[in-house]
Design a protein around this motif. Structure first.
Motif, short mmCIF file in Angstrom:
data_model
loop_
_atom_site.label_atom_id
_atom_site.label_comp_id
_atom_site.label_asym_id
_atom_site.label_seq_id
_atom_site.Cartn_x
_atom_site.Cartn_y
_atom_site.Cartn_z
N ASP B 17 0.83 -1.21 0.00
CA ASP B 17 0.00 0.00 0.00
C ASP B 17 0.87 1.27 0.00
O ASP B 17 0.57 2.25 -0.68
N LEU B 18 1.95 1.21 0.79
CA LEU B 18 2.85 2.37 0.85
C LEU B 18 3.51 2.63 -0.50
O LEU B 18 3.59 3.77 -0.95
N LYS B 21 1.16 4.36 -2.70
CA LYS B 21 0.87 5.72 -2.25
C LYS B 21 2.05 6.67 -2.48
O LYS B 21 1.87 7.87 -2.67
N HIS B 90 9.19 13.98 3.18
CA HIS B 90 7.88 13.34 3.31
C HIS B 90 8.02 12.28 4.39
O HIS B 90 8.71 11.27 4.18
N ILE B 92 7.08 9.28 6.81
CA ILE B 92 6.18 8.13 6.96
C ILE B 92 6.24 7.76 8.43
O ILE B 92 7.20 7.16 8.91
N SER B 119 5.44 16.74 4.33
CA SER B 119 4.16 16.10 4.62
C SER B 119 4.39 14.99 5.64
O SER B 119 5.53 14.56 5.86
N LEU B 121 2.66 11.18 6.70
CA LEU B 121 1.70 10.14 6.37
C LEU B 121 1.72 9.15 7.53
O LEU B 121 2.79 8.83 8.04
N SER B 123 1.06 5.51 9.18
CA SER B 123 0.97 4.11 8.81
C SER B 123 0.96 3.28 10.09
O SER B 123 1.89 3.37 10.88
N GLN B 136 -6.52 10.16 11.69
CA GLN B 136 -6.79 8.88 11.04
C GLN B 136 -5.51 8.42 10.33
O GLN B 136 -4.70 9.24 9.94
N ALA B 137 -5.40 7.09 10.17
CA ALA B 137 -4.22 6.56 9.50
C ALA B 137 -4.43 6.52 7.98
O ALA B 137 -5.55 6.35 7.52
N ASP B 138 -3.34 6.70 7.23
CA ASP B 138 -3.39 6.60 5.77
C ASP B 138 -3.24 5.16 5.32
O ASP B 138 -3.79 4.74 4.32
N ILE B 139 -2.41 4.42 6.05
CA ILE B 139 -2.17 3.02 5.73
C ILE B 139 -2.47 2.21 6.99
O ILE B 139 -1.93 2.51 8.06
#
Lengths: 324, 167
Positions: B17-18, B21, B90, B92, B119, B121, B123, B136-139
């Motif tokens: 998924d990562l 994305k 970015h 993670i 940014s 993200l 996970s 909320q989580a992205d992954i």
């Protein structure tokens, strides 16, 4: 006689830090471990963590200090506490207000911690036993008695360089008699279980009962430095000397000054420490103070992390009966 | 009957998924940050699977918690390690379980004390209900249904296991 347990709360946690005497090995290790984690704050772009936001810390200095006051202030600010400094020489006590009245007034301003430096032994203990129950007191040096945060930052520095305490031989050189730093260092080193603590000084600068602290006394610098892992030089406390304990600074330097030839008698990887301020050419030469084995400036940096650890451990005691 | 989670399978699917994305972002700007302790374990595996260029960073958010005055500090805090600047990266952010969202808030506050990322993200290996903040989580590896008196924890770094226990 100073009670040892006033600095612990009824659950055995550190409430005040007045002396290292009576602290367990584990308590000292916990402070050093916590300090380790605070070292990363100095690497942040914003050198601040929000841990003590909303707490008010008062630096109550009855005696001059630059390094200790500054590092306590920086430590408190890096924890996001509000800090105020009261220079007692120019405050209301010089107008006749009693110390207890001053404490009551500071309490009324909802302060949470007093950091106390005083020329009289036992001053921090006196204040700790008279403040409101929610206030913590940190001893930033009282007379000849104790300077616990200095000794803790020294232990932290030693651990950084040497790892384990058990195999170490540590030589403390100089004015043991007038030094609160030496007393706190000796308590810390023996509690942490170093192999040998030596005190090296002329007879007139060694307190009579020093043997009861578990140290070996040397009057000859070369013998005292032989094979040492750590050499701690102390400042000649000229302002605390009454009468002539010494012939002259020049003669002191001849016999006890740390110069490269003397330093070579210690182990090749030995470190040299000094709590500052250094009297260059009295306790040690500049070649040693600024040389590769000197960790004197690291001690200053480490002092901030160690004081952050002490303040947050003391103020971060969960309220009694609180669920976690 | 308790559900058994295969953590390795979950992490592999998170990595896929990562990849999807992150595919439009330059690799040298991808900076993975794991939150102590479980988040670091998950991040170590993700970091390896994604073959990221920048070294893995770790955060101990103890100094940024909002419950310091209730629970104090634990001396066994690990120093945060961010060896590369977060500026314009970015990020993670990786944690084991997303529950109230307070840990993530603290982690983001700490990251911003290190600089200004491009940014962030989020996970997480598992998410459960009970959010107290708009985070909320992205992954997400898996959703875990728990009652309010159950607790889930990632254990055993050598053989990662999601352990559910009654409080």
């Amino acid at each position: 006689m100073i009670q040892k347990n006033i600095q612990l709360d009824n659950q055995g946690r550190l409430k005040h830090l007045l002396t290292l005497e009576g602290l367990t090995r584990q308590m000292i290790i916990d402070i050093l471990d916590a300090a380790e984690s605070f070292t990363s704050v100095a690497g942040q772009a914003v050198k601040k963590v929000p841990l003590l936001r909303g707490k008010t810390i008062v630096n109550l200095f009855f005696e001059d200090s630059t390094r200790t006051l500054t590092t306590f202030e920086l430590a408190a600010k890096r924890l996001s506490a509000d800090v105020l400094k009261i220079n007692v020489r120019t405050s209301a006590t010089s107008k006749g207000e009693s110390l207890l009245d001053m404490l009551r007034n500071l309490e009324a301003m909802h302060c949470d911690m007093f950091v106390v430096r005083h020329a009289e032994s036992g001053a921090a203990h006196f204040i700790a036993s008279h403040v409101a129950p929610h206030i913590s007191v940190i001893n930033a040096g009282d007379g000849r008695h104790a300077h616990p945060t200095q000794a803790l930052l020294d232990m932290f520095t030693i651990r950084k360089h040497k790892g384990e305490f058990a195999p170490l031989t540590v030589a403390i050189v100089g004015d043991i008699m007038h030094s609160r730093v030496a007393r706190s260092q000796i308590h810390a080193l023996t509690t942490l279980g170093v192999s040998e603590v030596r005190v090296v000084a002329p007879n007139s600068l060694i307190p009579t009962a020093v043997n009861t602290l578990g140290v070996h006394v040397y009057h000859d610098l070369s013998e005292g430095l032989h094979n040492a892992d750590v050499v701690i030089m102390l400042r000649l406390q000229k302002e605390r000397m009454q009468g002539a304990n010494l012939p002259s600074e020049h003669e002191y330097f001849q016999r006890y000054g740390l110069i490269p030839e003397k330093m070579a008698l210690a182990k090749p990887n030995a470190i040299v420490m000094h709590p500052g301020p250094i009297n260059r050419g009295v306790e040690m030469s500049s070649e040693v103070a600024d040389g590769p084995q000197s960790v004197i400036l690291e001690q200053v940096s480490n002092g901030i992390a160690v004081r952050m650890a002490v303040m947050s451990l003391v103020l971060g005691r969960p309220l009694e009966g609180t669920m976690t | 009957m308790q559900t058994e989670y295969d953590v390795n399978v979950l992490i592999t699917s998170m990595a896929n998924d990562l990849l999807e994305k992150l595919k439009s972002l330059p690799k040298q700007e991808l900076y993975m940050v794991g939150i102590h302790t479980g988040g670091v374990w998950v991040a170590q595996r993700l970091h390896q699977l994604l073959q990221l260029e920048l070294p893995l960073a770790s955060l101990d958010i103890s100094f940024y918690r909002d419950d310091f005055s209730r629970i104090g500090i634990n001396p066994q805090i690990k120093p945060s390690k961010l060896s590369v600047s977060v500026d314009n990266k970015h990020i993670i952010l990786v944690d084991d379980i997303l529950h109230t969202g307070r840990t993530i808030r603290a982690a983001m506050n700490e990251i911003f004390d290190y600089g200004r990322p491009a940014s962030i993200l989020l996970s997480v290996l598992g998410e459960r209900q009970g959010r107290e903040l708009p985070i909320q989580a992205d992954i997400v590896g898996t959703h875990i249904d728990l009652t309010h008196n159950q607790h889930v924890k990632l254990t055993n770094p050598d053989h990662l296991t999601l352990q559910i226990s009654e409080i």
